[in-house]
Design a protein around this motif. Sequence first.
Motif, PDB file in Angstrom:
ATOM      1  N   LEU A 108       0.825  -1.205   0.000  1.00  0.00           N
ATOM      2  CA  LEU A 108       0.000   0.000   0.000  1.00  0.00           C
ATOM      3  C   LEU A 108       0.863   1.259   0.000  1.00  0.00           C
ATOM      4  O   LEU A 108       0.559   2.230  -0.688  1.00  0.00           O
ATOM      5  CB  LEU A 108      -0.922   0.007   1.223  1.00  0.00           C
ATOM      6  CG  LEU A 108      -2.104  -0.963   1.203  1.00  0.00           C
ATOM      7  CD1 LEU A 108      -2.886  -0.865   2.503  1.00  0.00           C
ATOM      8  CD2 LEU A 108      -3.015  -0.700   0.012  1.00  0.00           C
ATOM      9  N   GLY A 109       1.943   1.241   0.784  1.00  0.00           N
ATOM     10  CA  GLY A 109       2.831   2.395   0.787  1.00  0.00           C
ATOM     11  C   GLY A 109       3.464   2.642  -0.563  1.00  0.00           C
ATOM     12  O   GLY A 109       3.666   3.789  -0.978  1.00  0.00           O
ATOM     13  N   ASP A 110       3.737   1.554  -1.269  1.00  0.00           N
ATOM     14  CA  ASP A 110       4.354   1.673  -2.594  1.00  0.00           C
ATOM     15  C   ASP A 110       3.372   2.232  -3.617  1.00  0.00           C
ATOM     16  O   ASP A 110       3.681   3.187  -4.342  1.00  0.00           O
ATOM     17  CB  ASP A 110       4.874   0.308  -3.035  1.00  0.00           C
ATOM     18  CG  ASP A 110       5.595   0.369  -4.379  1.00  0.00           C
ATOM     19  OD1 ASP A 110       6.496   1.215  -4.527  1.00  0.00           O
ATOM     20  OD2 ASP A 110       5.253  -0.420  -5.276  1.00  0.00           O
ATOM     21  N   VAL A 111       2.170   1.650  -3.701  1.00  0.00           N
ATOM     22  CA  VAL A 111       1.220   2.080  -4.731  1.00  0.00           C
ATOM     23  C   VAL A 111       0.663   3.468  -4.430  1.00  0.00           C
ATOM     24  O   VAL A 111       0.298   4.211  -5.349  1.00  0.00           O
ATOM     25  CB  VAL A 111       0.057   1.070  -4.890  1.00  0.00           C
ATOM     26  CG1 VAL A 111       0.595  -0.295  -5.285  1.00  0.00           C
ATOM     27  CG2 VAL A 111      -0.765   0.970  -3.613  1.00  0.00           C
ATOM     28  N   ALA A 112       0.598   3.853  -3.147  1.00  0.00           N
ATOM     29  CA  ALA A 112       0.015   5.146  -2.795  1.00  0.00           C
ATOM     30  C   ALA A 112       0.938   6.313  -3.126  1.00  0.00           C
ATOM     31  O   ALA A 112       0.519   7.468  -3.042  1.00  0.00           O
ATOM     32  CB  ALA A 112      -0.333   5.168  -1.307  1.00  0.00           C
ATOM     33  N   SER A 114       1.854   7.063  -5.984  1.00  0.00           N
ATOM     34  CA  SER A 114       1.382   7.613  -7.257  1.00  0.00           C
ATOM     35  C   SER A 114       0.088   8.397  -7.058  1.00  0.00           C
ATOM     36  O   SER A 114      -0.834   7.932  -6.374  1.00  0.00           O
ATOM     37  CB  SER A 114       1.155   6.476  -8.264  1.00  0.00           C
ATOM     38  OG  SER A 114       0.524   6.966  -9.430  1.00  0.00           O
ATOM     39  N   ASP A 115       0.005   9.584  -7.658  1.00  0.00           N
ATOM     40  CA  ASP A 115      -1.225  10.368  -7.586  1.00  0.00           C
ATOM     41  C   ASP A 115      -2.362   9.709  -8.354  1.00  0.00           C
ATOM     42  O   ASP A 115      -3.537  10.073  -8.162  1.00  0.00           O
ATOM     43  CB  ASP A 115      -0.984  11.771  -8.158  1.00  0.00           C
ATOM     44  CG  ASP A 115      -0.028  12.589  -7.299  1.00  0.00           C
ATOM     45  OD1 ASP A 115       0.089  12.277  -6.094  1.00  0.00           O
ATOM     46  OD2 ASP A 115       0.604  13.519  -7.840  1.00  0.00           O
ATOM     47  N   ASP A 116      -2.042   8.753  -9.214  1.00  0.00           N
ATOM     48  CA  ASP A 116      -3.062   8.092 -10.022  1.00  0.00           C
ATOM     49  C   ASP A 116      -3.735   6.929  -9.298  1.00  0.00           C
ATOM     50  O   ASP A 116      -4.686   6.344  -9.826  1.00  0.00           O
ATOM     51  CB  ASP A 116      -2.450   7.552 -11.326  1.00  0.00           C
ATOM     52  CG  ASP A 116      -1.949   8.670 -12.229  1.00  0.00           C
ATOM     53  OD1 ASP A 116      -2.490   9.783 -12.128  1.00  0.00           O
ATOM     54  OD2 ASP A 116      -1.018   8.426 -13.021  1.00  0.00           O
ATOM     55  N   VAL A 117      -3.239   6.566  -8.117  1.00  0.00           N
ATOM     56  CA  VAL A 117      -3.753   5.389  -7.412  1.00  0.00           C
ATOM     57  C   VAL A 117      -4.430   5.809  -6.119  1.00  0.00           C
ATOM     58  O   VAL A 117      -3.876   6.569  -5.322  1.00  0.00           O
ATOM     59  CB  VAL A 117      -2.618   4.386  -7.110  1.00  0.00           C
ATOM     60  CG1 VAL A 117      -3.178   3.166  -6.363  1.00  0.00           C
ATOM     61  CG2 VAL A 117      -1.945   3.941  -8.406  1.00  0.00           C
ATOM     62  N   GLN A 118      -5.639   5.307  -5.907  1.00  0.00           N
ATOM     63  CA  GLN A 118      -6.392   5.583  -4.687  1.00  0.00           C
ATOM     64  C   GLN A 118      -6.746   4.266  -4.014  1.00  0.00           C
ATOM     65  O   GLN A 118      -7.287   3.352  -4.656  1.00  0.00           O
ATOM     66  CB  GLN A 118      -7.669   6.359  -4.996  1.00  0.00           C
ATOM     67  CG  GLN A 118      -8.518   6.654  -3.764  1.00  0.00           C
ATOM     68  CD  GLN A 118      -9.814   7.340  -4.098  1.00  0.00           C
ATOM     69  OE1 GLN A 118     -10.212   7.405  -5.252  1.00  0.00           O
ATOM     70  NE2 GLN A 118     -10.509   7.845  -3.091  1.00  0.00           N
ATOM     71  N   VAL A 119      -6.439   4.148  -2.721  1.00  0.00           N
ATOM     72  CA  VAL A 119      -6.833   2.980  -1.932  1.00  0.00           C
ATOM     73  C   VAL A 119      -8.281   3.198  -1.502  1.00  0.00           C
ATOM     74  O   VAL A 119      -8.578   4.124  -0.737  1.00  0.00           O
ATOM     75  CB  VAL A 119      -5.920   2.795  -0.705  1.00  0.00           C
ATOM     76  CG1 VAL A 119      -6.353   1.561   0.088  1.00  0.00           C
ATOM     77  CG2 VAL A 119      -4.464   2.677  -1.135  1.00  0.00           C
TER      78      VAL A 119
END
Length: 218
Positions: A108-112, A114-119
Motif C-alpha cells: 500500500l505504501g508503494d502504490v500510494a 502515485s497520484d493516479d492510485v487511490q486505496v
Amino acid sequence: MSDVVITVRGESSARVRAEEAAVRVTVSTDGPSRGPVVERAQERASTVQDGLVAHLRSGEVSEWSSARVSVWSDRPWNNEGVQLPLVHHASVEVSATFTDAGALSWWLGDVAESDDVQVTAVEWRLSPDTRARVEREVAAEAVHVAVERAAAYADALGLASVSAVEIADAGLLGARPEAPAPINARLMAASNAHGPSFSLQPPEIDVTSVVEGRFRAE
C-alpha cells in the motif's frame, strides 16, 4: 407441579485475530486526449499488478483480480457557466487478498506514492476454514449457555430435569416485529487498523452466536 415449558436465550462470542485483508485500489487518470489517458491508466495498472504477482508467488497474496475497467468523457463547466473542452477519464479497479499484514503495508505504501492510485477499501476477515471452525464452536457454546440457563430456571422451580423441545437461531421461535433478530455468527472488525503510515495491524474479529431454546422441565 405439572410440566413447565421454559424458553431461554443463549449467547456466546469469541475474538479472533484477522488472518486476511481484502484490499481494493483504483487507478484513475484524466486528460484532454483519450489515447494518452487510457495508455497511462494501463501502464500504471500494470505496475500495480506486477507487484501483486510478486506477492502471489511469495505466498503473501492468495488471489488478485482486475476485472473492472471504465473509460468515459465529459465537458466540465467553470464557475462562470462556460462549458470547457472535453476531458477524458480512465479507471482500472484492482483487488487482492493479502495473508500477510507486513506485505500489505509495504504494498500500500508503494502504490500510494502515485497520484493516479487511490486505496478505496481494506476489509479484514478470517480465512474460510477458521471462520467455519470458530462459528461452529461459538454456536455450540451458545446452545450450552441456553441449556444451563434453562436448568437454572427449572432448579428454581423445584423441577428435577429439563429436556430440549426446540433450538433455533434467535428470532425464529417467535415473531418479534418490534426488534430485529440478532444475526447468528456475525463477523465484525473490532477496530479500524489502517492509518496514513500504512503500518497495518490485523484487528480482532468478533464472532457472535445467539440462539433461542424451548425446554420442558418436569
